[in-house]
Design a protein around this motif. Sequence first.
Motif, mmCIF file in Angstrom:
data_model
loop_
_atom_site.group_PDB
_atom_site.id
_atom_site.type_symbol
_atom_site.label_atom_id
_atom_site.label_comp_id
_atom_site.label_asym_id
_atom_site.label_seq_id
_atom_site.Cartn_x
_atom_site.Cartn_y
_atom_site.Cartn_z
ATOM 1 N N LEU A 70 11.431 3.461 -7.713
ATOM 2 C CA LEU A 70 12.226 2.362 -8.253
ATOM 3 C C LEU A 70 11.902 1.034 -7.561
ATOM 4 C CD1 LEU A 70 15.578 4.311 -8.685
ATOM 5 C CD2 LEU A 70 14.037 3.539 -10.504
ATOM 6 N N MET A 71 11.503 1.097 -6.316
ATOM 7 C CA MET A 71 11.059 -0.118 -5.621
ATOM 8 C C MET A 71 9.727 -0.597 -6.217
ATOM 9 S SD MET A 71 12.016 1.049 -1.806
ATOM 10 C CE MET A 71 12.244 -0.401 -0.802
ATOM 11 N N TRP A 72 8.833 0.331 -6.480
ATOM 12 C CA TRP A 72 7.557 -0.038 -7.107
ATOM 13 C C TRP A 72 7.809 -0.702 -8.460
ATOM 14 C CZ3 TRP A 72 2.674 -1.010 -6.178
ATOM 15 C CH2 TRP A 72 1.798 -1.129 -7.258
ATOM 16 N N GLN A 73 8.762 -0.171 -9.205
ATOM 17 C CA GLN A 73 9.099 -0.708 -10.521
ATOM 18 C C GLN A 73 9.949 -1.984 -10.428
ATOM 19 O OE1 GLN A 73 11.105 2.615 -12.369
ATOM 20 N NE2 GLN A 73 9.184 3.710 -12.740
ATOM 21 N N ARG A 74 10.318 -2.350 -9.234
ATOM 22 C CA ARG A 74 11.162 -3.521 -8.944
ATOM 23 C C ARG A 74 12.548 -3.412 -9.569
ATOM 24 N NH1 ARG A 74 7.039 -8.628 -8.616
ATOM 25 N NH2 ARG A 74 5.677 -7.618 -7.119
ATOM 26 N N ARG A 75 12.992 -2.174 -9.724
ATOM 27 C CA ARG A 75 14.372 -1.940 -10.154
ATOM 28 C C ARG A 75 15.274 -1.863 -8.936
ATOM 29 N NH1 ARG A 75 14.347 2.889 -13.920
ATOM 30 N NH2 ARG A 75 16.450 2.199 -14.371
ATOM 31 N N MET A 80 0.832 -1.207 0.000
ATOM 32 C CA MET A 80 0.000 0.000 0.000
ATOM 33 C C MET A 80 0.869 1.260 0.000
ATOM 34 S SD MET A 80 -3.095 -1.431 2.456
ATOM 35 C CE MET A 80 -3.310 0.111 3.245
ATOM 36 N N TRP A 81 1.975 1.213 0.736
ATOM 37 C CA TRP A 81 2.905 2.349 0.790
ATOM 38 C C TRP A 81 3.471 2.632 -0.598
ATOM 39 C CZ3 TRP A 81 4.868 4.888 5.328
ATOM 40 C CH2 TRP A 81 5.902 5.756 5.088
ATOM 41 N N LEU A 82 3.971 1.580 -1.261
ATOM 42 C CA LEU A 82 4.588 1.761 -2.575
ATOM 43 C C LEU A 82 3.581 2.088 -3.666
ATOM 44 C CD1 LEU A 82 7.346 -0.984 -2.728
ATOM 45 C CD2 LEU A 82 7.614 1.466 -2.343
ATOM 46 N N ALA A 83 2.353 1.672 -3.505
ATOM 47 C CA ALA A 83 1.340 1.927 -4.529
ATOM 48 C C ALA A 83 1.168 3.416 -4.788
ATOM 49 C CB ALA A 83 0.010 1.295 -4.135
ATOM 50 N N ASP A 84 1.449 4.237 -3.809
ATOM 51 C CA ASP A 84 1.369 5.690 -3.998
ATOM 52 C C ASP A 84 2.403 6.197 -4.998
ATOM 53 O OD1 ASP A 84 -0.738 5.965 -2.247
ATOM 54 O OD2 ASP A 84 0.542 6.422 -0.522
ATOM 55 N N PRO A 95 19.204 15.570 -3.768
ATOM 56 C CA PRO A 95 18.554 16.066 -2.552
ATOM 57 C C PRO A 95 17.733 14.948 -1.893
ATOM 58 C CG PRO A 95 18.376 17.697 -4.289
ATOM 59 C CD PRO A 95 18.969 16.457 -4.915
ATOM 60 N N VAL A 96 17.864 14.833 -0.575
ATOM 61 C CA VAL A 96 17.345 13.672 0.151
ATOM 62 C C VAL A 96 15.859 13.413 -0.084
ATOM 63 C CG1 VAL A 96 17.024 12.657 2.440
ATOM 64 C CG2 VAL A 96 19.133 13.841 1.903
ATOM 65 N N LEU A 97 15.017 14.427 -0.028
ATOM 66 C CA LEU A 97 13.582 14.196 -0.218
ATOM 67 C C LEU A 97 13.282 13.664 -1.623
ATOM 68 C CD1 LEU A 97 12.026 17.253 1.638
ATOM 69 C CD2 LEU A 97 12.186 14.883 2.423
ATOM 70 N N ILE A 98 13.978 14.190 -2.607
ATOM 71 C CA ILE A 98 13.805 13.697 -3.980
ATOM 72 C C ILE A 98 14.328 12.271 -4.078
ATOM 73 C CG2 ILE A 98 14.563 14.009 -6.379
ATOM 74 C CD1 ILE A 98 14.594 17.053 -5.777
ATOM 75 N N ALA A 99 15.479 12.017 -3.452
ATOM 76 C CA ALA A 99 16.084 10.685 -3.514
ATOM 77 C C ALA A 99 15.185 9.634 -2.874
ATOM 78 C CB ALA A 99 17.448 10.705 -2.838
ATOM 79 N N VAL A 100 14.607 9.933 -1.717
ATOM 80 C CA VAL A 100 13.734 8.961 -1.048
ATOM 81 C C VAL A 100 12.520 8.665 -1.921
ATOM 82 C CG1 VAL A 100 12.231 8.582 0.954
ATOM 83 C CG2 VAL A 100 14.533 9.504 1.283
ATOM 84 N N ASP A 101 11.908 9.699 -2.472
ATOM 85 C CA ASP A 101 10.774 9.472 -3.371
ATOM 86 C C ASP A 101 11.187 8.611 -4.563
ATOM 87 O OD1 ASP A 101 8.929 10.834 -1.858
ATOM 88 O OD2 ASP A 101 8.873 12.615 -3.136
ATOM 89 N N LEU A 102 12.351 8.888 -5.104
ATOM 90 C CA LEU A 102 12.829 8.129 -6.253
ATOM 91 C C LEU A 102 13.117 6.678 -5.876
ATOM 92 C CD1 LEU A 102 13.487 8.106 -9.200
ATOM 93 C CD2 LEU A 102 15.677 9.183 -8.685
ATOM 94 N N VAL A 103 13.645 6.461 -4.689
ATOM 95 C CA VAL A 103 13.856 5.087 -4.211
ATOM 96 C C VAL A 103 12.531 4.337 -4.194
ATOM 97 C CG1 VAL A 103 14.471 3.667 -2.210
ATOM 98 C CG2 VAL A 103 15.949 5.568 -2.879
ATOM 99 N N TYR A 104 11.490 4.953 -3.666
ATOM 100 C CA TYR A 104 10.181 4.292 -3.616
ATOM 101 C C TYR A 104 9.637 4.015 -5.021
ATOM 102 C CZ TYR A 104 9.990 5.292 1.404
ATOM 103 O OH TYR A 104 10.231 5.351 2.745
#
Length: 82
Positions: free
Chosen positions: A55-60, A5-9, A44-53
């Motif tokens: 990429l996790m959703w995309q399973r990269r 549910m977290w990653l679905a966002d 920038p950390v906030l952008i990086a964290v969002d990007l991590v999520y």
Amino acid sequence: MENLMWLADYRFADRVDPEQEQAVLHAFRRRRPLFEGAGACGVPVLIAVDLVYVLMWQRRLLFDWEQPLPRGPLVWTAEETA
């Protein structure tokens, strides 16, 4: 289920800067805590964290689904061989 549910966002990501994406992927070429890698990638950390999520959703980027995302589980690139 909470992690899903977290990653679905993050399934409808805004336009991603390819250089930032590569920097984040490079930071996780070895397993490391989510927030450590996001802080070390040069984005920038906030952008990086969002990007991590994203990429996790995309399973990269991968992680242990048993570990709660808000606590910053270990994360690694899908291409990791070790």
